[in-house]
Design a protein around this motif. Structure first.
Motif, PDB file in Angstrom:
ATOM      1  N   MET A   1       0.840  -1.184   0.000  1.00 10.78           N
ATOM      2  CA  MET A   1       0.000   0.000   0.000  1.00 10.78           C
ATOM      3  C   MET A   1       0.885   1.248   0.000  1.00 10.78           C
ATOM      4  O   MET A   1       1.961   1.252   0.593  1.00 10.78           O
ATOM      5  CB  MET A   1      -0.899   0.012   1.239  1.00 10.78           C
ATOM      6  N   LEU A   2       0.395   2.260  -0.640  1.00 13.39           N
ATOM      7  CA  LEU A   2       1.102   3.539  -0.694  1.00 13.39           C
ATOM      8  C   LEU A   2       0.197   4.652  -0.180  1.00 13.39           C
ATOM      9  O   LEU A   2      -1.019   4.608  -0.401  1.00 13.39           O
ATOM     10  CB  LEU A   2       1.524   3.856  -2.131  1.00 13.39           C
ATOM     11  N   LYS A   3       0.762   5.638   0.450  1.00 12.65           N
ATOM     12  CA  LYS A   3      -0.003   6.790   0.902  1.00 12.65           C
ATOM     13  C   LYS A   3      -0.581   7.536  -0.294  1.00 12.65           C
ATOM     14  O   LYS A   3       0.103   7.725  -1.307  1.00 12.65           O
ATOM     15  CB  LYS A   3       0.882   7.765   1.673  1.00 12.65           C
ATOM     16  N   SER A   4      -1.808   7.937  -0.157  1.00 10.54           N
ATOM     17  CA  SER A   4      -2.487   8.789  -1.149  1.00 10.54           C
ATOM     18  C   SER A   4      -2.649   8.160  -2.525  1.00 10.54           C
ATOM     19  O   SER A   4      -2.986   8.845  -3.478  1.00 10.54           O
ATOM     20  CB  SER A   4      -1.760  10.133  -1.283  1.00 10.54           C
ATOM     21  N   ILE A   5      -2.376   6.875  -2.664  1.00 10.61           N
ATOM     22  CA  ILE A   5      -2.600   6.174  -3.932  1.00 10.61           C
ATOM     23  C   ILE A   5      -3.771   5.225  -3.718  1.00 10.61           C
ATOM     24  O   ILE A   5      -3.751   4.397  -2.813  1.00 10.61           O
ATOM     25  CB  ILE A   5      -1.352   5.371  -4.381  1.00 10.61           C
ATOM     26  N   HIS A   6      -4.781   5.356  -4.539  1.00 11.77           N
ATOM     27  CA  HIS A   6      -5.964   4.507  -4.427  1.00 11.77           C
ATOM     28  C   HIS A   6      -5.542   3.038  -4.516  1.00 11.77           C
ATOM     29  O   HIS A   6      -4.769   2.663  -5.402  1.00 11.77           O
ATOM     30  CB  HIS A   6      -6.952   4.850  -5.533  1.00 11.77           C
ATOM     31  N   PRO A   7      -6.046   2.181  -3.629  1.00 14.11           N
ATOM     32  CA  PRO A   7      -5.611   0.783  -3.615  1.00 14.11           C
ATOM     33  C   PRO A   7      -5.973  -0.017  -4.865  1.00 14.11           C
ATOM     34  O   PRO A   7      -5.380  -1.068  -5.099  1.00 14.11           O
ATOM     35  CB  PRO A   7      -6.280   0.201  -2.370  1.00 14.11           C
ATOM     36  N   LEU A   8      -6.894   0.448  -5.684  1.00 17.75           N
ATOM     37  CA  LEU A   8      -7.203  -0.257  -6.930  1.00 17.75           C
ATOM     38  C   LEU A   8      -6.113  -0.068  -7.985  1.00 17.75           C
ATOM     39  O   LEU A   8      -6.045  -0.826  -8.958  1.00 17.75           O
ATOM     40  CB  LEU A   8      -8.537   0.206  -7.513  1.00 17.75           C
ATOM     41  N   LEU A   9      -5.273   0.928  -7.810  1.00 20.64           N
ATOM     42  CA  LEU A   9      -4.234   1.215  -8.799  1.00 20.64           C
ATOM     43  C   LEU A   9      -3.046   0.297  -8.573  1.00 20.64           C
ATOM     44  O   LEU A   9      -2.166   0.561  -7.763  1.00 20.64           O
ATOM     45  CB  LEU A   9      -3.817   2.684  -8.727  1.00 20.64           C
ATOM     46  N   ASN A  10      -3.033  -0.803  -9.323  1.00 23.56           N
ATOM     47  CA  ASN A  10      -1.944  -1.771  -9.206  1.00 23.56           C
ATOM     48  C   ASN A  10      -0.697  -1.237  -9.927  1.00 23.56           C
ATOM     49  O   ASN A  10      -0.735  -0.218 -10.614  1.00 23.56           O
ATOM     50  CB  ASN A  10      -2.380  -3.145  -9.731  1.00 23.56           C
ATOM     51  N   ALA A  11       0.406  -1.939  -9.765  1.00 24.84           N
ATOM     52  CA  ALA A  11       1.685  -1.476 -10.311  1.00 24.84           C
ATOM     53  C   ALA A  11       1.655  -1.293 -11.827  1.00 24.84           C
ATOM     54  O   ALA A  11       2.198  -0.314 -12.345  1.00 24.84           O
ATOM     55  CB  ALA A  11       2.799  -2.446  -9.915  1.00 24.84           C
ATOM     56  N   ASP A  12       1.022  -2.206 -12.546  1.00 24.55           N
ATOM     57  CA  ASP A  12       0.974  -2.099 -14.009  1.00 24.55           C
ATOM     58  C   ASP A  12       0.172  -0.881 -14.448  1.00 24.55           C
ATOM     59  O   ASP A  12       0.568  -0.164 -15.379  1.00 24.55           O
ATOM     60  CB  ASP A  12       0.371  -3.359 -14.624  1.00 24.55           C
ATOM     61  N   VAL A  13      -0.950  -0.640 -13.795  1.00 20.95           N
ATOM     62  CA  VAL A  13      -1.774   0.525 -14.134  1.00 20.95           C
ATOM     63  C   VAL A  13      -1.036   1.809 -13.782  1.00 20.95           C
ATOM     64  O   VAL A  13      -1.009   2.760 -14.576  1.00 20.95           O
ATOM     65  CB  VAL A  13      -3.153   0.446 -13.448  1.00 20.95           C
ATOM     66  N   LEU A  14      -0.420   1.868 -12.601  1.00 26.44           N
ATOM     67  CA  LEU A  14       0.342   3.062 -12.221  1.00 26.44           C
ATOM     68  C   LEU A  14       1.467   3.338 -13.220  1.00 26.44           C
ATOM     69  O   LEU A  14       1.699   4.491 -13.590  1.00 26.44           O
ATOM     70  CB  LEU A  14       0.919   2.907 -10.817  1.00 26.44           C
ATOM     71  N   TYR A  15       2.157   2.291 -13.665  1.00 28.03           N
ATOM     72  CA  TYR A  15       3.211   2.473 -14.655  1.00 28.03           C
ATOM     73  C   TYR A  15       2.650   3.126 -15.923  1.00 28.03           C
ATOM     74  O   TYR A  15       3.217   4.096 -16.444  1.00 28.03           O
ATOM     75  CB  TYR A  15       3.872   1.140 -15.012  1.00 28.03           C
ATOM     76  N   ALA A  16       1.537   2.599 -16.418  1.00 26.69           N
ATOM     77  CA  ALA A  16       0.960   3.126 -17.661  1.00 26.69           C
ATOM     78  C   ALA A  16       0.492   4.568 -17.487  1.00 26.69           C
ATOM     79  O   ALA A  16       0.751   5.410 -18.356  1.00 26.69           O
ATOM     80  CB  ALA A  16      -0.198   2.240 -18.122  1.00 26.69           C
ATOM     81  N   LEU A  17      -0.165   4.859 -16.381  1.00 22.50           N
ATOM     82  CA  LEU A  17      -0.654   6.220 -16.155  1.00 22.50           C
ATOM     83  C   LEU A  17       0.505   7.209 -16.095  1.00 22.50           C
ATOM     84  O   LEU A  17       0.413   8.323 -16.604  1.00 22.50           O
ATOM     85  CB  LEU A  17      -1.485   6.282 -14.874  1.00 22.50           C
ATOM     86  N   ARG A  18       1.599   6.796 -15.471  1.00 21.91           N
ATOM     87  CA  ARG A  18       2.774   7.668 -15.365  1.00 21.91           C
ATOM     88  C   ARG A  18       3.479   7.795 -16.713  1.00 21.91           C
ATOM     89  O   ARG A  18       3.982   8.855 -17.066  1.00 21.91           O
ATOM     90  CB  ARG A  18       3.739   7.115 -14.312  1.00 21.91           C
ATOM     91  N   ALA A  19       3.539   6.732 -17.472  1.00 25.30           N
ATOM     92  CA  ALA A  19       4.242   6.746 -18.755  1.00 25.30           C
ATOM     93  C   ALA A  19       3.500   7.532 -19.834  1.00 25.30           C
ATOM     94  O   ALA A  19       4.127   8.049 -20.768  1.00 25.30           O
ATOM     95  CB  ALA A  19       4.478   5.313 -19.233  1.00 25.30           C
ATOM     96  N   MET A  20       2.192   7.618 -19.716  1.00 23.74           N
ATOM     97  CA  MET A  20       1.409   8.363 -20.702  1.00 23.74           C
ATOM     98  C   MET A  20       1.830   9.824 -20.721  1.00 23.74           C
ATOM     99  O   MET A  20       2.151  10.402 -19.689  1.00 23.74           O
ATOM    100  CB  MET A  20      -0.089   8.284 -20.370  1.00 23.74           C
ATOM    101  N   GLY A  21       1.782  10.421 -21.902  1.00 21.31           N
ATOM    102  CA  GLY A  21       2.082  11.842 -22.044  1.00 21.31           C
ATOM    103  C   GLY A  21       0.824  12.632 -22.363  1.00 21.31           C
ATOM    104  O   GLY A  21      -0.256  12.067 -22.587  1.00 21.31           O
ATOM    105  N   HIS A  22       0.972  13.936 -22.414  1.00 28.02           N
ATOM    106  CA  HIS A  22      -0.143  14.826 -22.720  1.00 28.02           C
ATOM    107  C   HIS A  22      -0.772  14.447 -24.060  1.00 28.02           C
ATOM    108  O   HIS A  22      -0.073  14.324 -25.058  1.00 28.02           O
ATOM    109  CB  HIS A  22       0.352  16.274 -22.767  1.00 28.02           C
ATOM    110  N   GLY A  23      -2.062  14.208 -24.041  1.00 30.78           N
ATOM    111  CA  GLY A  23      -2.781  13.850 -25.259  1.00 30.78           C
ATOM    112  C   GLY A  23      -2.922  12.353 -25.482  1.00 30.78           C
ATOM    113  O   GLY A  23      -3.710  11.930 -26.331  1.00 30.78           O
ATOM    114  N   ASP A  24      -2.154  11.551 -24.746  1.00 30.02           N
ATOM    115  CA  ASP A  24      -2.334  10.098 -24.851  1.00 30.02           C
ATOM    116  C   ASP A  24      -3.695   9.722 -24.273  1.00 30.02           C
ATOM    117  O   ASP A  24      -4.202  10.382 -23.367  1.00 30.02           O
ATOM    118  CB  ASP A  24      -1.237   9.351 -24.081  1.00 30.02           C
ATOM    119  N   GLU A  25      -4.252   8.648 -24.799  1.00 31.37           N
ATOM    120  CA  GLU A  25      -5.580   8.211 -24.370  1.00 31.37           C
ATOM    121  C   GLU A  25      -5.540   6.819 -23.757  1.00 31.37           C
ATOM    122  O   GLU A  25      -4.744   5.979 -24.165  1.00 31.37           O
ATOM    123  CB  GLU A  25      -6.553   8.215 -25.548  1.00 31.37           C
ATOM    124  N   LEU A  26      -6.424   6.622 -22.786  1.00 31.50           N
ATOM    125  CA  LEU A  26      -6.609   5.291 -22.227  1.00 31.50           C
ATOM    126  C   LEU A  26      -8.061   4.887 -22.394  1.00 31.50           C
ATOM    127  O   LEU A  26      -8.955   5.724 -22.389  1.00 31.50           O
ATOM    128  CB  LEU A  26      -6.182   5.212 -20.760  1.00 31.50           C
TER     129      LEU A  26
END
Length: 150
Positions: free
Chosen positions: A1-26
């Motif tokens: 668990m991490l502070k202030s990070i929603h527990p549904l956000l697993n490592a793979d999802v967090l990686y993708a959200l962080r790697a996305m740039g402005h204008g990228d879509e999910l």
């Protein structure tokens, strides 16, 4: 668990959200969407999952860290119901409330015809599948930017 990070956000999802740039879509999709085959054609090239919840719960977690794009009219879009493009089913009404809450203002969902949605999904950065069983629980979010801190 991490502070202030929603527990549904697993490592793979967090990686993708962080790697996305402005204008990228999910793509955030329901259980009936052809998630695996579409995900193989995205930038990330593999399917991500947030299991055990529906799209609105997953969106709450995602939108807790993902800014929506302010430079476009429709940074969040919904899949239209075939033959009834203006009908907004409950799953999409709930999503609208999640978006407005996350953004702190009204950000109306845009819409996209079902087959055009599939094409847009293939061009997305990634696909995140959920356990949503209600029809038309499929959405596309465009990532925005964070303003500089003073």
């Amino acid at each position: 668990m991490l502070k202030s990070i929603h527990p549904l956000l697993n490592a793979d999802v967090l990686y993708a959200l962080r790697a996305m740039g402005h204008g990228d879509e999910l793509v955030l999709c329901d259980a009936n969407f052809p998630a695996d085959s579409v995900a193989r054609q995205t930038t990330l090239g593999r399917l991500l999952r947030i299991d055990g919840v529906g799209t609105t719960e997953a969106a709450r977690a995602i939108l807790s860290v993902l800014p929506l794009d302010n430079a476009v009219d429709d940074p969040a879009r919904r899949m239209e119901i075939m033959g009834q493009p203006h009908e907004i089913p409950p799953v999409q009404q709930e999503m609208q409330r999640e978006i407005d809450a996350a953004e702190g203002r009204s950000r109306p969902l845009g819409s996209i015809e079902r087959f055009a949605f599939y094409e847009a999904a293939r061009r997305a950065y990634c696909v995140i599948a959920t356990g949503e069983r209600r029809f038309y629980g499929c959405f596309i979010f465009k990532k925005g930017v964070l303003a500089p801190q003073d």
